[in-house]
Write an enzyme that holds these catalytic residues in place. Structure first.
Site, short mmCIF file in Angstrom:
data_model
loop_
_atom_site.label_atom_id
_atom_site.label_comp_id
_atom_site.label_asym_id
_atom_site.label_seq_id
_atom_site.Cartn_x
_atom_site.Cartn_y
_atom_site.Cartn_z
N HIS A 192 0.33 -14.74 34.97
CA HIS A 192 -0.20 -13.49 34.42
C HIS A 192 0.94 -12.55 34.01
O HIS A 192 0.85 -11.86 33.00
CB HIS A 192 -1.11 -12.81 35.45
CG HIS A 192 -2.34 -13.61 35.74
ND1 HIS A 192 -2.91 -13.69 36.98
CD2 HIS A 192 -3.10 -14.40 34.94
CE1 HIS A 192 -3.97 -14.46 36.93
NE2 HIS A 192 -4.11 -14.90 35.70
N ARG A 299 -9.85 -21.28 27.98
CA ARG A 299 -9.82 -21.92 29.31
C ARG A 299 -10.68 -21.09 30.25
O ARG A 299 -10.33 -19.96 30.58
CB ARG A 299 -8.39 -21.99 29.83
CG ARG A 299 -7.40 -22.70 28.92
CD ARG A 299 -6.01 -22.70 29.56
NE ARG A 299 -5.00 -23.32 28.72
CZ ARG A 299 -4.17 -22.66 27.92
NH1 ARG A 299 -4.26 -21.33 27.83
NH2 ARG A 299 -3.27 -23.31 27.20
N ASN A 451 -0.41 -31.83 26.50
CA ASN A 451 0.30 -31.72 27.78
C ASN A 451 -0.12 -32.84 28.73
O ASN A 451 0.71 -33.58 29.26
CB ASN A 451 0.03 -30.36 28.43
CG ASN A 451 0.64 -29.21 27.64
OD1 ASN A 451 1.43 -29.43 26.73
ND2 ASN A 451 0.25 -28.01 27.98
N CYS A 499 -4.14 -28.81 20.97
CA CYS A 499 -3.62 -27.68 21.73
C CYS A 499 -2.53 -28.22 22.66
O CYS A 499 -2.25 -29.41 22.67
CB CYS A 499 -4.72 -26.98 22.52
SG CYS A 499 -5.64 -28.09 23.61
#
Length: 578
Positions: A192, A299, A451, A499
């Protein structure tokens, strides 16, 4: 400076920008937990009261900071921390530990939150590893408040802050100070605090081990946020070179801004869809400041803890996002949870290969159905897509599609008319690629999650420093799988999105365009640069490059070929990114 020699260190690029500035090193005292055995019921109750008081005090600190903050997305990040502190299950576990083990509150906090941290680390995901780091900092802050040793670091410094790790509240204080940049020893791209720095364009590099021990206050360093590089004790020649790079970077940024309203279209007329990844709903506001873009990956894990069981709340969140980005689309990924599932005490020895993604959702159909219903209801403007995470087999997609269709039928009886969202999958496991010709019969689109596809193809954990150098999305094996996927989808007339980190890697962008990917989804802060690169790519040339690189032996050769092309079409880009 503890060394007279120039030292170039590589970390994680968090927020781009070039800085040449003095540093302030903030060293926090390590909390030493002394275990204490409680001998009486009175002592037990005193410790429990200390815990309640500490929780309320830390919540008050966070609430005060929230009141000072004008940005709505930052308020939500603080709300997440407050929600964790208010978690009744967490509080009950700590109190139970104090009572049953007759241990002091500090030991109880450390034990319970460490257990939760370890559970997150076992997820095998960098995303959850970064959540675990935040949980560890929250535990440290809570213990410090209870011991009355909590202090707010002084960030009123016109230079670069060097710190072991950065909490959300510290990141918020930094953006309101004179601080120009940040270097940390720990942390990752989806923390964050990283999101805060990136949104406010404060250059930052995370993950440089022992950096707080290598520097002293007022040492001059070079921080390259785009390449993730920090140079300690730079030579005069290095300083002069980076001063010129800094000027060039500022010019480069202004040119990117000038292309804001231009479409992402190749030189020979191919429009490439350009979308953003978001983790929390409030990031949409920052995205809209960048331009008129849709969302290629929402997400939903960040809302799972609070709203996983609340269909109505999810519906309102999804609908609001869909309205804000309209007429562009938003792709909502189903809860990508797993390992310990985040909502039970169950843990696995090997969560990489355990109950993850779609497996969890099919194992918990009530939870899955609520999210599906919320997503379908939110498709009022027909701009919502829904996709499944971690698909490995045809059967998983078939079963999920049945639940999806059944939910639509039930909603039609309840609401008369609903719009069915486009239904797709994440392609993250090699088996999904190899079975795609069958899966393609029951889906509308795919999104290649590079990923995890890289991780599962190369059998490498990128968070494991001993093997992380093997992790490379430009490995020809990964590119070959992407080519297989795009070839199947082209034959079946199915849209291909992508992505993952590859979409904001210039080398990856060229490869993906050449391999036939229709849409790219990347962090909002990287959209201007990715668009600028797309506008300089010739599709035919990129396709020729792609057909060649999939035949090469290793990623080094792949990168060399693509680098020569980028030198030709956008040489200035290579000055600022690896």
């Amino acid at each position: 400076m503890k060394s007279s020699q120039e030292l170039k260190l590589k970390g994680i690029p968090i927020s781009p920008g070039i800085l040449i500035a003095p540093v302030r090193v903030i060293r926090k005292e390590k909390i030493k937990i002394k275990e204490k055995i409680l001998k009486s019921e009175r002592e037990i109750e005193e410790e429990i009261q200390k815990f309640h008081t500490g929780v309320e005090e830390l919540k008050r600190i966070l609430l005060d900071l929230k009141k000072e903050t004008q940005e709505e997305n930052l308020k939500v990040l603080l709300d997440i921390q407050i929600t964790i502190l208010s978690d009744e299950e967490m509080q009950r576990d700590i109190i139970t530990f104090i009572r049953n083990k007759r241990k002091n509150v500090e030991s109880a906090i450390q034990h319970v939150l460490n257990s939760r941290k370890e559970a997150l680390l076992k997820q095998g995901s960098s995303y959850f590893a970064e959540r675990a780091g935040e949980l560890e900092r929250l535990a440290s802050d809570l213990i410090s408040v209870i011991n009355k040793s909590y202090t707010i670091a002084d960030f009123n410094f016109d230079g670069i802050i060097v710190i072991e790790s950065l909490s959300i509240d510290e990141a918020l204080r930094i953006i309101r100070s004179n601080v120009k940049g940040v270097i940390t020893e720990k942390g990752g791209r989806t923390e964050h605090s990283a999101i805060v720095l990136r949104n406010f364009k404060i250059p930052a590099v995370f993950g440089i081990e022992k950096i707080t021990k290598l520097l002293e206050d007022d040492d001059i360093v070079i921080l390259d946020g785009g390449k993730g590089v920090v140079i300690i004790n730079p030579m005069e020649s290095t300083l002069k070179r980076y001063q010129l790079i800094k000027i060039d970077y500022e010019k480069y940024e202004s040119e990117l801004v000038s292309e804001r309203e231009l479409p992402p279209i190749t030189t020979d007329g191919k429009v490439i869809g350009l979308f953003a990844n978001i983790d929390v709903p409030e990031e949409v506001e920052e995205l809209l400041k960048t331009g008129k873009y849709g969302i290629g990956l929402f997400r939903t894990e960040m809302i799972f803890k609070e709203y996983g069981d609340n269909e109505e709340a999810q519906y309102e969140i999804y609908l609001e996002i869909a309205r804000k980005v309209y007429p562009n689309s938003v792709t909502i990924r189903a809860f990508d949870i797993g390992g310990d599932k985040l909502y039970t005490d169950y843990q696995e020895d090997n969560p990489f290969l355990g109950l993850r993604g779609i497996r969890v959702l099919l194992d918990e159909p009530t939870l899955f159905e609520k999210q599906i219903r919320a997503v379908i209801r939110a498709n009022e403007l027909s701009n919502v897509r829904f996709m499944l995470p971690m698909v490995a087999t045809v059967e998983e997609v078939v079963e999920a599609k049945k639940i999806f269709i059944q939910a639509k039928k039930v909603l039609e009886r309840e609401y008369m008319k609903v719009n069915q969202p486009r239904f797709g999958i994440m392609v993250e496991i090699p088996s999904a690629v190899l079975l795609l010709e069958h899966i393609a019969e029951i889906i509308d689109f795919i999104s290649i999650g590079t990923n995890d596809l890289t991780q599962y193809t190369l059998a490498v954990d990128r968070k494991n420093q001993r093997v992380s150098k093997i992790f490379d999305h430009l490995n020809p094996a990964v590119l070959k799988l992407i080519k297989i996927a795009t070839d199947v989808c082209r034959e079946k007339n199915i849209l291909v999105a992508s992505c993952g980190e590859i979409t904001s890697d210039p080398y990856g962008v060229v490869a993906l365009v050449g391999l036939g990917v229709d849409e790219l989804s990347c962090p909002p802060s990287r959209i201007p640069e990715v668009k600028s690169l797309i506008r300089r790519i010739n599709l035919q040339e990129a396709e020729n490059i792609a057909s060649n690189v999939v035949k090469l032996q290793n990623s080094k050769e792949v990168k060399k070929v693509i680098k020569e092309y980028i030198k030709k079409i956008m040489p200035e880009l290579l000055e600022f990114y690896d």
